[in-house]
Design an enzyme around this catalytic site. Structure first.
Site, mmCIF file in Angstrom:
data_model
loop_
_atom_site.group_PDB
_atom_site.id
_atom_site.type_symbol
_atom_site.label_atom_id
_atom_site.label_comp_id
_atom_site.label_asym_id
_atom_site.label_seq_id
_atom_site.Cartn_x
_atom_site.Cartn_y
_atom_site.Cartn_z
ATOM 1 C CD1 TRP A 30 -2.153 8.970 -2.985
ATOM 2 C CD2 TRP A 30 -0.714 8.437 -1.363
ATOM 3 N NE1 TRP A 30 -2.885 8.476 -1.929
ATOM 4 C CE2 TRP A 30 -2.022 8.143 -0.909
ATOM 5 C CE3 TRP A 30 0.350 8.187 -0.502
ATOM 6 C CZ2 TRP A 30 -2.290 7.606 0.347
ATOM 7 C CZ3 TRP A 30 0.103 7.668 0.761
ATOM 8 C CH2 TRP A 30 -1.204 7.371 1.174
ATOM 9 C CD GLU A 70 -0.989 6.782 -6.379
ATOM 10 O OE1 GLU A 70 -1.434 5.659 -6.094
ATOM 11 O OE2 GLU A 70 0.202 7.103 -6.211
ATOM 12 C CE LYS A 120 -5.884 4.960 -0.518
ATOM 13 N NZ LYS A 120 -4.730 4.588 0.323
ATOM 14 C CG ASP A 165 -3.241 2.528 -7.008
ATOM 15 O OD1 ASP A 165 -4.104 1.636 -6.971
ATOM 16 O OD2 ASP A 165 -2.164 2.465 -6.389
ATOM 17 C CG HIS A 206 -5.691 4.849 -5.074
ATOM 18 N ND1 HIS A 206 -4.716 5.820 -4.983
ATOM 19 C CD2 HIS A 206 -5.247 3.812 -4.319
ATOM 20 C CE1 HIS A 206 -3.726 5.386 -4.224
ATOM 21 N NE2 HIS A 206 -4.026 4.166 -3.813
ATOM 22 C CG HIS A 228 1.112 3.481 -8.904
ATOM 23 N ND1 HIS A 228 1.375 4.042 -7.670
ATOM 24 C CD2 HIS A 228 2.192 3.773 -9.672
ATOM 25 C CE1 HIS A 228 2.538 4.654 -7.696
ATOM 26 N NE2 HIS A 228 3.053 4.510 -8.906
ATOM 27 C CG ASP A 268 -5.497 1.396 -2.074
ATOM 28 O OD1 ASP A 268 -4.998 0.649 -2.923
ATOM 29 O OD2 ASP A 268 -4.862 2.284 -1.488
ATOM 30 C CG ASP A 302 -1.904 -1.324 -2.426
ATOM 31 O OD1 ASP A 302 -1.989 -1.094 -3.636
ATOM 32 O OD2 ASP A 302 -1.934 -0.413 -1.573
ATOM 33 C CG ASP A 338 1.457 1.061 -5.183
ATOM 34 O OD1 ASP A 338 1.978 0.489 -4.209
ATOM 35 O OD2 ASP A 338 0.872 2.148 -5.089
#
Length: 413
Positions: free
Chosen positions: A179, A220, A222, A253, A256, A280, A288, A290, A320
């Protein structure tokens, strides 16, 4: 209700709880090391960059490899099952004053992590670190500066060798996830140029000789991040196309994407066209961000798509997120256990019957059955799983973490 009563209730709808427990025991989830130290790592004193931020200053952050490993040990002791750990390259362990820049990292710099994993029977997954570095102030693999681009290409090549080292030492695959934070804050003058440079970089990286049966390379994508709100080089379309053309595994993810997109809806499509995919698993709050994984609707929907499509061996699962506003060890435990709960809940669902109702267009019965299942005693089966795996129940483990906080975390300088 006792487990035996729950077992009987599920048996009445054709669900074998014993088989579900046995199935869950064998699913390894990769626990990300960077929750324990707010994505700091050990190779640099650089501030976080690349659109990554942590918020909060809860006491007890790990500041050394030994502290981080101790915290991961504590978390894993309260998570049922045998799992994996996920490292970033910035977590290299240097000893006796040694240091290597990221384009010169070698397996020896991760020997302590292999020792840690071997003693505990864990696999290791790995990520090149394309942020928090003087040469990551602008673009990395997509940089127009050839010296910078080459530096990061060489970093990724080093990481391939390290990933293969993990796989050979631990006798299990190593997922290597790429990423990059490359993008533009405002509307770009040139969209294709950076993507052409990224393609060139990836071509050079994957020209390196490595064992693809042991190293599962993933890409990955985004949508955007802080500082790259208008344009991300490594978009979903770019990486999906590149992965399909070059036999690379795509990684999604679930933070993302746009807030109205759902990875749960993407998983079945990806399974149709890929032997394996990677996830993820996180919790976005409007973007995003997290957050710690909860047992929320989208988490359960993602697990459903994996289980009901018989893809547990085809989906590489890793968490993640990073939250510095709460006890970091508790954050690991909550997220890991919630993902396991989501998987178990799906295993306790009569998917064949539900699919038959859908195919027969009996949508009333489908809705009624789905709603009835929400009140089934899933929690009793989860408690039985925890008991058999020798870990504390949901209403018990936090006291152990508070003791660890008082005895260990609060005494750190």
């Amino acid at each position: 209700m006792s487990y035996l009563s729950a077992k009987e209730k599920y048996a009445a709808i054709g669900i074998d709880t014993e088989a579900a427990i046995e199935r869950l025991k064998n699913i390894a989830v990769s626990m990300h090391c960077w929750q324990g130290d707010d994505v700091g790592g050990f190779d640099s004193k650089e501030a976080l960059s690349g659109g990554i931020q942590t918020t909060g200053n809860y006491p007890g952050k790990a500041t050394t490899p030994q502290e981080l490993m101790a915290d991961m040990d504590k978390a894993l002791s309260l998570i049922p099952g045998k799992h994996r750990i996920n490292l970033h390259a910035c977590y290299a362990v240097f000893e006796n004053g040694e240091w290597a820049d990221r384009d010169a990292l070698a397996p020896a710099h991760f020997a302590k992590w292999v020792e840690f994993a071997k003693e505990r029977g864990l696999g290791i997954d790995f990520n090149p670190t394309f942020f928090s570095h003087p040469k990551a102030s602008g673009m990395t693999l997509a940089s127009a500066d050839e010296e910078i681009r080459t530096f990061w290409v060489n970093h990724a090549k080093c990481c391939l060798k390290i990933a293969e080292y993990f796989a050979n030492e631990l006798n299990t695959f190593c997922t290597l996830n790429i990423w990059i934070p490359d993008g533009m804050k405002d509307i770009p003058a040139d969209r294709i140029g950076p993507r052409a440079r990224l393609k060139k970089s990836l071509d050079e990286i994957f020209a390196t000789d490595f064992d693809r049966s042991k190293v599962y390379v993933t890409l990955e994508s985004k949508v955007f991040g802080i500082g790259v709100e208008s344009y991300t080089v490594g978009s979903a379309e770019f990486y999906l196309t590149y992965a399909a053309k070059n036999d690379i595994m795509p990684l999604m993810d679930n933070g993302h994407y746009h807030p109205t997109e759902y990875v749960s809806d993407k998983i079945p499509t990806m399974l149709l066209f890929n032997d394996k995919i990677a996830l993820h698993i996180t919790r976005p709050v409007r973007w995003d961000s997290d957050h710690v994984v909860l047992l929320d609707d989208e988490t359960k929907e993602m697990a459903k798509e994996i289980v009901k499509n018989n893809a547990l061996q085809r989906v590489i699962m890793a968490l993640d997120y990073f939250d510095a506003s709460i006890n970091r060890v508790a954050a690991w435990i909550v997220g890991m256990r919630n993902w396991q709960k989501a998987l178990l809940s799906s295993m306790l669902t009569p998917w064949d019957e539900l699919k038959k109702l859908q195919d027969n267009e009996d949508f009333t019965a489908l809705m009624v059955t789905n709603e009835a299942l929400k009140c089934y005693p899933f929690g009793e089966v989860w408690n039985e799983f925890c008991n058999r795996m020798g870990v504390l129940m949901d209403d018990e483990w936090y006291a152990e973490i508070k003791k660890y906080e008082n005895d260990v975390l609060l005494k750190r300088g």
